[in-house]
Design a protein around this motif. Structure first.
Motif, PDB file in Angstrom:
ATOM      1  N   GLY A 440       0.622  -1.503   0.265  1.00 56.34           N
ATOM      2  CA  GLY A 440       0.092  -0.447   0.480  1.00 56.34           C
ATOM      3  C   GLY A 440       1.139   1.298  -0.039  1.00 56.34           C
ATOM      4  O   GLY A 440       0.603   1.937   0.231  1.00 56.34           O
ATOM      5  N   LYS A 460      -7.234   5.984   1.864  1.00 60.60           N
ATOM      6  CA  LYS A 460      -7.275   4.359   2.925  1.00 60.60           C
ATOM      7  C   LYS A 460      -6.778   2.810   2.222  1.00 60.60           C
ATOM      8  O   LYS A 460      -5.882   2.955   0.674  1.00 60.60           O
ATOM      9  CB  LYS A 460      -8.872   3.434   2.372  1.00 60.60           C
ATOM     10  CG  LYS A 460     -10.236   4.548   2.783  1.00 60.60           C
ATOM     11  CD  LYS A 460     -11.849   3.845   2.225  1.00 60.60           C
ATOM     12  CE  LYS A 460     -12.173   4.775   2.421  1.00 60.60           C
ATOM     13  NZ  LYS A 460     -14.221   4.438   1.901  1.00 60.60           N
ATOM     14  N   ASP A 462      -5.272   0.130   0.667  1.00 58.97           N
ATOM     15  CA  ASP A 462      -4.816  -0.346  -1.077  1.00 58.97           C
ATOM     16  C   ASP A 462      -3.903  -0.990  -0.767  1.00 58.97           C
ATOM     17  O   ASP A 462      -2.754  -1.105  -0.367  1.00 58.97           O
ATOM     18  CB  ASP A 462      -5.925   0.837  -1.593  1.00 58.97           C
ATOM     19  CG  ASP A 462      -6.547   0.234  -3.097  1.00 58.97           C
ATOM     20  OD1 ASP A 462      -6.408  -0.803  -3.139  1.00 58.97           O
ATOM     21  OD2 ASP A 462      -7.170   0.697  -3.747  1.00 58.97           O
ATOM     22  N   GLN A 463      -4.103  -1.957  -2.100  1.00 57.70           N
ATOM     23  CA  GLN A 463      -2.225  -2.303  -2.811  1.00 57.70           C
ATOM     24  C   GLN A 463      -2.413  -1.761  -3.759  1.00 57.70           C
ATOM     25  O   GLN A 463      -3.874  -2.295  -4.192  1.00 57.70           O
ATOM     26  CB  GLN A 463      -3.077  -3.956  -3.070  1.00 57.70           C
ATOM     27  CG  GLN A 463      -3.130  -4.723  -1.154  1.00 57.70           C
ATOM     28  CD  GLN A 463      -3.828  -6.133  -1.031  1.00 57.70           C
ATOM     29  OE1 GLN A 463      -4.510  -6.543  -2.054  1.00 57.70           O
ATOM     30  NE2 GLN A 463      -2.874  -6.912  -0.441  1.00 57.70           N
ATOM     31  N   SER A 465      -0.832  -2.496  -7.915  1.00 54.05           N
ATOM     32  CA  SER A 465      -0.743  -3.218  -8.771  1.00 54.05           C
ATOM     33  C   SER A 465      -0.368  -2.305  -9.939  1.00 54.05           C
ATOM     34  O   SER A 465       0.578  -3.367 -10.456  1.00 54.05           O
ATOM     35  CB  SER A 465      -2.110  -3.892  -8.856  1.00 54.05           C
ATOM     36  OG  SER A 465      -3.025  -2.749  -9.591  1.00 54.05           O
ATOM     37  N   GLY A 480      -4.985   0.350  -7.548  1.00 52.98           N
ATOM     38  CA  GLY A 480      -5.772  -0.005  -6.336  1.00 52.98           C
ATOM     39  C   GLY A 480      -6.340  -1.103  -6.929  1.00 52.98           C
ATOM     40  O   GLY A 480      -7.052  -1.307  -7.942  1.00 52.98           O
ATOM     41  N   THR A 481      -6.099  -2.649  -6.101  1.00 47.94           N
ATOM     42  CA  THR A 481      -6.698  -3.692  -6.086  1.00 47.94           C
ATOM     43  C   THR A 481      -8.097  -3.659  -5.229  1.00 47.94           C
ATOM     44  O   THR A 481      -8.932  -4.541  -5.814  1.00 47.94           O
ATOM     45  CB  THR A 481      -5.809  -4.544  -6.321  1.00 47.94           C
ATOM     46  OG1 THR A 481      -5.534  -4.590  -4.785  1.00 47.94           O
ATOM     47  CG2 THR A 481      -4.513  -4.807  -7.132  1.00 47.94           C
ATOM     48  N   THR A 482      -7.835  -2.965  -4.504  1.00 39.70           N
ATOM     49  CA  THR A 482      -8.993  -3.707  -3.345  1.00 39.70           C
ATOM     50  C   THR A 482     -10.660  -2.144  -3.774  1.00 39.70           C
ATOM     51  O   THR A 482     -11.423  -2.380  -3.513  1.00 39.70           O
ATOM     52  CB  THR A 482      -8.753  -3.649  -1.856  1.00 39.70           C
ATOM     53  OG1 THR A 482      -8.240  -2.034  -1.472  1.00 39.70           O
ATOM     54  CG2 THR A 482      -7.865  -4.976  -1.459  1.00 39.70           C
ATOM     55  N   GLU A 483      -9.762  -1.004  -3.804  1.00 39.20           N
ATOM     56  CA  GLU A 483     -10.580   0.276  -3.775  1.00 39.20           C
ATOM     57  C   GLU A 483     -11.236   0.838  -4.999  1.00 39.20           C
ATOM     58  O   GLU A 483     -11.898   1.473  -5.851  1.00 39.20           O
ATOM     59  CB  GLU A 483      -9.933   1.514  -3.097  1.00 39.20           C
ATOM     60  CG  GLU A 483     -10.068   1.642  -1.869  1.00 39.20           C
ATOM     61  CD  GLU A 483     -11.590   0.976  -0.648  1.00 39.20           C
ATOM     62  OE1 GLU A 483     -12.091   1.859  -1.172  1.00 39.20           O
ATOM     63  OE2 GLU A 483     -11.111   0.596  -0.273  1.00 39.20           O
ATOM     64  N   PRO A 506     -10.321  -4.607 -10.228  1.00 37.54           N
ATOM     65  CA  PRO A 506      -9.503  -4.443 -10.196  1.00 37.54           C
ATOM     66  C   PRO A 506      -8.397  -3.822 -11.244  1.00 37.54           C
ATOM     67  O   PRO A 506      -9.049  -3.564 -12.155  1.00 37.54           O
ATOM     68  CB  PRO A 506      -8.183  -5.611  -9.286  1.00 37.54           C
ATOM     69  CG  PRO A 506      -9.433  -6.270  -8.994  1.00 37.54           C
ATOM     70  CD  PRO A 506     -10.205  -6.168 -10.294  1.00 37.54           C
TER      71      PRO A 506
END
Length: 929
Positions: A440, A460, A462-463, A465, A480-483, A506
């Motif tokens: 993140g 927030k 997030d990861q 990518s 990001g991959t989650t948001e 994602p």
């Protein structure tokens, strides 16, 4: 665009498994890296991987005493004879068993191979003329368990072997009067190393249970006498009738029967006797760290230096035969797999397989000569610096490494990330490296001070990518991959400028257009969105696709971008109109392959493969594409045709190489690959029946899958790299194999070019040489033209020949010694045609990058020599000033008279030494200049 790219080097991986060794001169280390071998030149600070590839991983290496040939043995027992001069394979031989060690005799006439329970001695290749280079001399059995190590005496007449049966066996390779075979016992564990002393029959045995045994021999090496054949010949009684006709009497004479009585065989000398000379243990020295098994050992005969490595990463240095400890150090927490000592005994090479680490330690100065380590996990992303001088990689271990593209060594590693690195970028000025990670954060690293000077995060957690940086290096974007957001930061303040929302899956790919600053984003929601980062409008266009987006990249001029999707299609789109320009169907180009445990055919498994990485060439005419396959495809963008396919590896130790099921692994119950045998344990375990397993139930046997994670063309266009399971594969353009003339006519020949040059028509001769396009001829013509006429010739050159002259000069500055000559040509070229070159910068960008890289490299080399000469001259000046200061007083004169003479002689020696160093530096500077 030429396609004569050939494998040139392997970076990012320095050691896998097997034994390492030094070259006979002691200046280079040879290390097995998968199914290839790499040579690390410690004197010239350069690495090289030979273009020799075996079927499976290499486990044993031996180099001849003259350093010309090497013998490689793989996991399956296949032996290769390799020439280190021509870097080619000279012969093959299959030993049919796993080979533990190969070693040449000191005189180079033979080499011995330890396999199973026997030792085989072969004649050394090249010493005699034979059709088969591997000629067996003799096989020596005798061990009841697997043999592990061997060593030769200094005169190459006797060898000793250590085995898992806890015995050391001494065998005479020549027939001797007082020695045939001798066994030594007394060891309670496997003999890891057995070594002869210098010019002696004394033996040092190193056991796995951390004991060292010293065996003294009552016979000197010179007292070993060869066997003399003294066998009397016994013949049966023979009747020899000699019919001699006498002309006068006509009588016949009969010869008498003779019998030779056999003589008594002379009594041979008595055999040698070994006696115990000492038993030493490492347990006393390991009180603090605890007991560990010995994994490897090496012995230097000239200095009596014994080096032992342990499974906890420590290694000890002892002086034999008294077992005096010199050093005790630790390189890591993993076991030391192999070690070697160079011929002078100053450098010790250590290798750790689990960490992929290779070290060369100078034990006298207690400093590292070489310290290299690859990524613990696979590389995931890669990028070039703008000048092509450095290569930056990110790995699954959270590390960011910077490699020198010329030397092949990593010179800095950043370890601030705690998650997998998913993207790396270098700013346009080449001073900063940006990386995104699954932890993140986006981190900025300074390549001048080697520190993490800025960290960018999202509101927030997030990861991230993927990562993208604009051409000016001011705007940084991460997906990001989650948001499902795209975060935009400014590099000056590190402040989050905005978040771009709109994707419903994602974010898988981001890239900036270098021309107008358009940001393109691809997602798993089957869309590609174009964003105006510098505008308030935000999103410009949305492109709907038929499948998930896996990769996206812009052409260097920014007017076109390519998208790779999950259905193995590569589509090309216009940046301005967002219209599709072409499509490539690449499913069949990826090739058919299957894993060992696959229950479907290779053709069926290929339906789920797709391109996962894309990269345009420097001129934008071609595109590289690769994915979860061993193939890298290069396509022509204008024709949408496959131009060439590169196979990055044929190593069957990787999973996904074979196209068909191996019938040798098939049984009546199914494939052996589907049976979990617990072979992941290093100590090994026997193959059990299906459903039967003992020991660690969490252990699994697996093979890494061959794939390409990322591709990148160099800014110069001369090479491209691929992040694969094997490491960082570098492919360079080979100039010598392609003849590419330009507007060639029948009357343009080398002779006609030389005639034109002889007439004094320099401009015409130069253009004719470029039309013939032979590098040696262009160099001959250009160096024959006076520098004074360079301004006039360059002003009259057409633009086409200006581009070719610029590319040629960029290449020559790298290899030529006449730097000043080419710089005098380069200055009027850039001055006169600078505005025109700026207008067509995209077409000549690769030539300018090459020029920048080579000039930077030459500047660094010359700067080091100039600094060394500067400091040396300052030292000589201070030395002369100290000499002028003489002691005052009569006593000082009387007392210091003799010492002054000694000081004068010492000063003269220092001056002579300094002059020699200065002359050597001047010689090296002349080589560069």
């Amino acid at each position: 665009m030429k396609f004569a790219y050939q494998f040139s080097n392997l970076l990012g991986s320095v050691y896998r498994k097997g034994n390492i060794t030094f070259t006979p001169d002691g200046n280079s280390v040879i290390s097995p890296v998968g199914n290839r071998i790499s040579i690390f030149d410690l004197k010239n600070n350069k690495s090289q991987t030979l273009p020799v590839e075996t079927r499976v991983n290499v486990t044993s290496i031996a180099v001849s005493p003259d350093g010309r040939i090497a013998i490689l043995v793989t996991e399956e027992g296949e032996g290769l004879l390799v020439s280190l001069v021509s870097q080619s394979v000279l012969g093959h031989y299959h030993f049919h068993k796993e080979v533990r060690q190969v070693q040449f005799s000191p005189d180079g006439s033979k080499f011995a191979v330890v396999k199973d329970t026997v030792v085989q001695v072969f004649y050394a290749p090249g010493k005699t003329r034979e059709f088969n280079p591997f000629v067996l001399y003799r096989t020596y059995p005798g061990h009841v368990d697997e043999a592990v190590c061997l060593d030769w005496t200094s005169d190459s007449r006797v060898l000793c072997t250590g085995s898992k049966d806890r015995r050391t066996r001494i065998v005479a390779t020549q027939r001797l009067k007082n020695l045939n075979v001798y066994d030594l016992g007394g060891v309670r564990d496997t003999v890891i190393g057995a070594f002869f002393a210098l010019n002696s029959m004394d033996i040092y045995c190193v056991a796995r249970d951390a004991y060292v045994f010293v065996w003294k021999c009552d016979t000197k090496l010179s007292d070993l006498e060869p066997w003399v054949e003294e066998i009397s010949k016994n013949k049966e009684d023979e009747d020899e009738d000699d019919d001699d006709a006498d002309e006068d009497t006509g009588s016949k004479k009969k010869s008498k029967k003779k019998r030779k009585i056999p003589e008594a065989e002379p009594e041979q000398g008595k055999g040698i006797i070994y006696s115990g000379g000492g038993k030493f243990s490492f347990r006393e020295a390991r009180k603090d760290t605890g007991f560990c098994e010995v994994t490897t050992a090496a012995f230097h005969k000239a200095s009596h230096l014994l080096v032992t490595g342990f499974e906890d990463g420590t290694f000890f240095l002892h002086e034999m035969p008294d077992f005096n400890m010199i050093h005790s150090l630790s390189i890591s927490e993993q076991s030391v797999n192999s070690m070697a000592i160079n011929n002078s005994g100053e450098w010790i090479a250590l290798a750790c397989g689990k960490l992929g680490q290779l070290l060369v330690w100078e034990w006298q100065s207690e400093s590292y000569v070489l310290k290299q380590q690859g990524h613990f996990n696979d590389m995931t992303c890669i990028t070039y610096s703008p000048d092509g001088q450095n290569i930056v990689t990110g790995g699954g271990d959270g590390k960011v490494k910077v490699w020198n593209s010329f030397s092949g060594f990593c010179f800095v590693t950043f370890t601030e990330h705690v998650g997998e690195v998913t993207g790396v970028k270098v700013t346009q000025n080449g001073k900063s490296v940006l990386s995104s990670s699954m932890d993140g954060t986006v981190r900025a690293f300074d390549l001048t001070r080697y520190r993490n000077y800025k960290t960018l995060t999202s509101p927030k957690p997030d990861q991230f990518s993927c990562l993208a940086v604009d051409g000016a290096g001011e705007i940084v974007c991460a997906g990001g991959t989650t948001e499902f957001m795209i975060y935009v930061w400014t590099m000056k303040t590190g402040r989050l400028l905005q978040t771009l929302a709109g994707h419903e899956g994602p974010i898988s790919a981001l890239d900036f257009s270098q021309s107008d600053g358009v940001l393109a984003s691809g997602s798993w929601d089957k869309t590609v969105k174009l964003w105006g980062i510098y505008e308030q409008a935000g999103m410009r266009e949305t492109i709907d696709l038929n499948s998930d987006v896996l990769a996206l990249t812009f052409r260097p001029d920014g007017k076109e971008f390519a998208v790779a999707t999950l259905n193995a299609h590569v589509t090309f789109w216009d940046t301005v109109s967002a219209q599709q320009k072409g499509t490539i169907e690449g499913r069949h180009d990826l090739g058919y392959s299957r894993k060992d445990a696959d229950k479907v055919s290779a053709k069926t498994s290929a339906e789920g493969k797709a391109f996962e990485t894309l990269c345009y060439s420097a001129d934008g005419h071609c595109i590289l594409a690769a994915g979860r396959s061993k193939n890298v495809c290069i396509y022509s963008v204008s024709d949408q045709l496959l131009m060439k396919k590169f196979v990055i590896s044929c190593n069957h130790s990787l999973d996904g190489i074979e196209e068909f099921l191996d019938r040798r692994k098939m049984t009546e119950w199914g494939s052996l690959a589907l049976v979990d045998t617990g072979q992941g344990d290093e100590k090994g375990s026997a193959i059990s029946l299906p459903g039967v397993k003992k020991g660690d139930h969490s252990s699994r046997h697996w093979k890494p899958e061959v794939r390409v994670y990322s591709l990148q063309f160099s800014p110069t266009g001369r090479s491209w790299v691929a992040c694969s399971t094997e490491g960082l594969m570098v492919y360079s353009l080979d100039q010598g194999v392609v003849f590419d003339p330009f507007e060639l006519d029948m009357d343009i020949t080398p002779a006609s070019v030389r005639r034109t040059l002889g007439k004094g028509e320099h401009s015409a001769a130069l253009m004719l040489s470029f039309r013939l396009n032979e590098q040696s001829l262009i160099q001959e013509v250009l160096e024959a033209i006076p520098v004074d006429s360079a301004d006039v010739i360059i002003e009259s050159l057409p633009d086409t020949y200006v581009d070719k002259l610029l590319a040629f000069m960029g290449h020559m500055i790298e290899s030529s010694a006449h730097i000043e000559f080419y710089l005098l040509w380069l200055l009027p070229l850039l001055t006169a045609h600078g505005p025109k070159l700026k207008q067509r910068s995209q077409s000549v960008m690769s030539s300018l990058r090459t020029l920048q890289r080579n000039l930077t490299r030459k500047y660094e080399d010359l700067r080091k020599i100039a600094d060394h000469n500067k400091y040396l001259s300052q030292y000589l000046q201070s030395l002369s000033q100290l000499k002028r200061k003489k002691p005052s007083g009569a006593v000082a004169k009387e007392v210091g008279q003799d010492s002054d003479e000694d000081d004068d002689s010492e000063d003269e020696n220092l001056k002579e030494l300094a002059w020699r160093e200065g002359s050597s530096d001047s010689d090296s500077s002349m080589d560069i200049l």
